[in-house]
Design a protein around this motif. Structure first.
Motif, short mmCIF file in Angstrom:
data_model
loop_
_atom_site.label_atom_id
_atom_site.label_comp_id
_atom_site.label_asym_id
_atom_site.label_seq_id
_atom_site.Cartn_x
_atom_site.Cartn_y
_atom_site.Cartn_z
N ALA A 1 1.89 3.70 -16.62
CA ALA A 1 1.03 4.71 -17.25
C ALA A 1 -0.36 4.16 -17.53
O ALA A 1 -1.37 4.80 -17.20
N THR A 2 -0.43 2.95 -18.10
CA THR A 2 -1.75 2.46 -18.51
C THR A 2 -2.61 2.10 -17.31
O THR A 2 -3.81 2.34 -17.31
N THR A 3 -1.99 1.53 -16.27
CA THR A 3 -2.82 1.16 -15.12
C THR A 3 -3.37 2.41 -14.45
O THR A 3 -4.54 2.47 -14.05
N LEU A 4 -2.53 3.43 -14.33
CA LEU A 4 -3.00 4.65 -13.66
C LEU A 4 -4.07 5.35 -14.49
O LEU A 4 -5.04 5.89 -13.95
N ASP A 5 -3.94 5.30 -15.80
CA ASP A 5 -4.96 5.94 -16.64
C ASP A 5 -6.26 5.14 -16.63
O ASP A 5 -7.36 5.71 -16.68
N ALA A 6 -6.13 3.81 -16.55
CA ALA A 6 -7.34 2.99 -16.48
C ALA A 6 -8.08 3.25 -15.16
O ALA A 6 -9.32 3.32 -15.12
N LEU A 7 -7.33 3.42 -14.08
CA LEU A 7 -7.97 3.73 -12.79
C LEU A 7 -8.60 5.11 -12.82
O LEU A 7 -9.66 5.33 -12.22
N ALA A 8 -7.97 6.04 -13.52
CA ALA A 8 -8.55 7.39 -13.63
C ALA A 8 -9.92 7.30 -14.30
O ALA A 8 -10.88 7.95 -13.89
N ASP A 9 -9.99 6.44 -15.31
CA ASP A 9 -11.26 6.25 -16.01
C ASP A 9 -12.29 5.60 -15.08
O ASP A 9 -13.42 6.05 -14.97
N ALA A 10 -11.88 4.55 -14.37
CA ALA A 10 -12.83 3.81 -13.53
C ALA A 10 -13.29 4.63 -12.33
O ALA A 10 -14.41 4.48 -11.87
N TRP A 11 -12.41 5.45 -11.82
CA TRP A 11 -12.72 6.15 -10.57
C TRP A 11 -12.99 7.65 -10.76
O TRP A 11 -13.14 8.37 -9.78
N GLN A 12 -12.97 8.11 -12.01
CA GLN A 12 -13.12 9.54 -12.30
C GLN A 12 -12.10 10.33 -11.46
O GLN A 12 -12.43 11.34 -10.84
N TRP A 13 -10.90 9.79 -11.47
CA TRP A 13 -9.80 10.32 -10.65
C TRP A 13 -9.13 11.45 -11.42
O TRP A 13 -8.70 11.25 -12.56
N THR A 14 -9.09 12.64 -10.81
CA THR A 14 -8.54 13.81 -11.51
C THR A 14 -7.49 14.51 -10.65
O THR A 14 -7.27 14.15 -9.50
N GLY A 15 -6.95 15.56 -11.24
CA GLY A 15 -5.97 16.38 -10.53
C GLY A 15 -6.58 17.13 -9.36
O GLY A 15 -5.86 17.69 -8.52
N ASP A 16 -7.90 17.18 -9.27
CA ASP A 16 -8.53 17.85 -8.13
C ASP A 16 -8.59 16.94 -6.91
O ASP A 16 -8.94 17.39 -5.82
N ASP A 17 -8.31 15.65 -7.09
CA ASP A 17 -8.39 14.73 -5.96
C ASP A 17 -7.17 14.86 -5.06
O ASP A 17 -6.05 15.08 -5.52
N VAL A 18 -7.45 14.69 -3.76
CA VAL A 18 -6.39 14.67 -2.75
C VAL A 18 -6.51 13.31 -2.06
O VAL A 18 -7.53 13.01 -1.44
N LEU A 19 -5.47 12.51 -2.23
CA LEU A 19 -5.49 11.14 -1.70
C LEU A 19 -4.87 11.10 -0.32
O LEU A 19 -3.87 11.77 -0.06
N VAL A 20 -5.43 10.28 0.57
CA VAL A 20 -4.77 10.02 1.85
C VAL A 20 -4.58 8.52 2.00
O VAL A 20 -5.44 7.73 1.61
N HIS A 21 -3.41 8.13 2.53
CA HIS A 21 -3.19 6.72 2.87
C HIS A 21 -1.99 6.58 3.78
O HIS A 21 -1.21 7.53 3.96
N GLY A 22 -1.85 5.36 4.33
CA GLY A 22 -0.71 5.07 5.20
C GLY A 22 -0.07 3.77 4.78
O GLY A 22 0.37 2.99 5.63
N LEU A 23 -0.04 3.52 3.48
CA LEU A 23 0.48 2.26 2.96
C LEU A 23 2.00 2.29 2.85
O LEU A 23 2.60 3.35 2.63
N PRO A 24 2.63 1.11 2.97
CA PRO A 24 4.08 1.08 2.76
C PRO A 24 4.44 1.44 1.32
O PRO A 24 3.65 1.23 0.40
N LEU A 25 5.67 1.95 1.14
CA LEU A 25 6.07 2.47 -0.18
C LEU A 25 6.99 1.53 -0.95
O LEU A 25 7.62 1.93 -1.91
N PHE A 26 7.04 0.25 -0.53
CA PHE A 26 7.88 -0.70 -1.28
C PHE A 26 7.03 -1.73 -2.01
O PHE A 26 7.53 -2.74 -2.48
N HIS A 27 5.72 -1.48 -2.10
CA HIS A 27 4.84 -2.34 -2.88
C HIS A 27 4.03 -1.49 -3.84
O HIS A 27 3.93 -0.26 -3.69
#
Ligand code: MCA
Ligand code: AMP
Length: 493
Positions: A169-195
């Motif tokens: 929770a805290t890391t994701l909220d800290a990133l939201a603060d740093a990146w102005q990351w909101t519910g309006d963002d749509v993320l794209v990536h192709g990263l593995p899901l075990f890290h």
């Protein structure tokens, strides 16, 4: 006890949440599917099982639903690399002792998992119900474990980092603060899901914000072009992915156009070479922001969206993260002059709690006054920006953003009948950052094992990304008077 994903219960149910290829789920559908599976996990728990659940973490919708369900049930999830070799998988299973394995229907699981009860993830579960099936309230406390993520050390098998819910929770909220990351963002990536990168930041991140993620299944510049060209606002990747983007840009105007539209391009897991930063900026007008994290600490620093982007630095400490540089003798560097080099030590609510079953390793990872020793070496500028300049352990290799321990590969090589002695080093690679190099004294010099044979051996026992990419045969390994292998002599410096 605070809820990790408020949008599951409070947000508009028809809002998009997850998309993998052609398949997608809204928040309502996700709450229903994960809620039903959480219920199943909780029932197993009441029956005496489900202390931890393993997740067969292929890059598909089922993995996202499975991890979310475990979190909703308050049961820690252990994401498994579906390409894990037999030795690595055997270790992770005996160490974490899961009681269930969650997998996509039709997944062919290896023999090591056959003894576990298998639950197929039904992403449509609950879709037939009227309205939203309530996701269970988070029954676990903030300090309870959310995930056990396996990460390599310099020697021995990987260690399971126990990551508590508060850290997520805290890391994701800290990133939201740093990146102005909101519910309006749509993320794209192709990263593995075990890290942590692909799973915590890349899937749980958008869900905590109430936004959405489109997973490419497998990274490609074409996939990035398509998604950023059709509404995605953010891209996450490891430096190898940005390197491939930088290489493709001169011949791909559509990719340049798509990237120039993105709100945020973020790189992490290893250092992004300044040359790749510059090529991307020249072609797109956009800067890539770097952030610095670790499985054990989640995210520590980032260049902020509203800050000065500075290629070659990892920005400033995130809100709530204590960060200091410490010299070899334990003295803290108090003057931020951009030249004094020290180990990065951190503390804060973003940290893991322990290495599973490894009190010795846990104790060794912290200083007496409670700071976590990252092993990364950096300088700090007067305005607080951090620049990573190296790593204390020469026996850790970062290849494609994966951390790989030299000792683990050496042990696997020694188990090959054609190998008498082995040493493993990393060397610079323009695409992977570093590549794994094996130095081998053959058991029979007349018929030494070749690279393909040893690469296959390591891939089958550990994981394909740990396989050596270069092989040198030697008559003997260089050793000092104590008998210790002199790796610097091997690497030629
Ligand atoms: C090749 N393959 C083999 C063998 N050789 N399989 C078996 N035996 C062999 N001898 C297979 C591979 O499994 C793979 O299969 C394919 O060949 C290509 O593999 P490879 O060349 O190794 O990789 P690549 O496709 O070129 O991948 C580059 C990559 C990848 C996409 C950048 O390295 C990657 O996804 N990196 C991300 C790492 C990451 O997420 N790190 C986060 C941890 P197939 O074709 O089926 O795929 S760090 C972290 O979490 C912290 C917190 C942080 O700060 O972020
Ligand atoms: P892992 O243990 O796989 O989570 O990898 C964590 C390590 O990745 C850190 O200790 C760093 O060495 C490295 N790392 C992560 N992000 C960055 C970055 N932006 N720049 C340089 N190194 C990084």
């Amino acid at each position: 006890m605070s809820t990790l994903f408020p949008a599951l219960t409070d947000g508009p149910p028809d809002r998009p949440a997850l998309r993998f290829g052609e398949r997608s789920l809204t928040y309502g559908e996700l709450a229903a599917a994960a809620g039903a599976l959480a219920d199943r996990i909780s029932r197993a728990g009441r029956a005496g099982g489900a202390g931890r659940v393993a997740v067969w973490a292929t890059p598909v919708m089922e993995t996202g639903v499975a991890v979310l369900a475990a979190l909703l049930a308050g049961v820690p999830a252990v994401p498994l690399n579906p390409k894990s070799g037999e030795k690595e998988l055997g270790h992770i299973l005996s160490d974490s002792a899961p009681s269930l394995v969650l997998a996509a229907p039709g997944d062919d699981l290896p023999a090591a998992l056959h003894g576990l009860e298998r639950v197929d993830v039904d992403v449509q579960a609950g879709a037939r119900e009227e309205g939203r099936v309530a996701a269970p309230g988070d029954p676990a406390g903030d300090d309870d474990p959310a995930l056990v993520v396996y990460t390599s050390g310099t020697t021995g098998p990987p260690k399971g980092a126990v990551i508590p819910r508060r850290a997520v929770a805290t890391t994701l909220d800290a990133l939201a603060d740093a990146w102005q990351w909101t519910g309006d963002d749509v993320l794209v990536h192709g990263l593995p899901l075990f890290h942590v990168h692909g799973l915590v930041l890349g899937v749980l991140g958008p869900l905590r914000r109430g936004g959405s993620v489109r997973h490419l299944g497998r990274f490609s510049t074409a996939g990035v072009t398509e998604e950023l060209g059709s509404g995605a606002t953010m891209l996450f990747g490891v430096p190898t992915m940005y390197h491939r983007i930088a290489e493709a840009l001169p011949d791909d105007p559509e990719l340049a156009k798509a990237l120039s539209r993105a709100r945020l391009l973020v790189s992490g897991s290893a250092a992004l070479p300044v040359h790749d930063h510059e090529r991307i900026t020249a072609a797109t007008g956009r800067r890539v922001l770097e952030r610095y994290g670790m499985t054990e600490t989640l995210m520590n620093t980032s260049v902020r969206a509203d800050g000065e982007p500075r290629a070659g630095t990892v920005g400033v400490p995130l809100p709530g993260v204590g960060l200091r540089l410490v010299e070899e003798d334990g003295t803290e560097i108090t003057e931020y002059d951009g030249v004094s080099v020290g180990e990065i030590q951190v503390r804060g609510p973003n940290l893991f709690t322990e290495y599973l079953n490894r009190p010795d390793a846990t104790a060794a990872a912290f200083t007496a006054d409670g700071w976590f020793r990252t092993g990364d070496v950096a300088v700090r500028y007067p305005d607080g920006y951090v620049r990573i300049v190296g790593r204390r352990a020469t026996d850790l290799i970062k290849s494609g953003g994966y951390k790989i321990g030299a000792g683990e590969i050496e042990n696997a090589l020694l188990e090959h009948p054609g190998v008498r002695e082995a040493a493993v080093t990393g060397e610079p690679d323009p695409d992977l950052g570093e590549r794994v190099v094996a130095w081998v004294v053959p058991a029979d010099p007349q018929s030494p094992p070749d690279l393909a044979e040893l690469a296959g051996h390591v891939a089958r026992r550990l994981a394909p990304h740990k396989r050596p990419r270069v092989l040198h045969h030697l008559d003997a390994l260089p050793r000092n008077d104590m008998g210790k292998i002199m790796k610097r002599a091997l690497a030629g410096d």
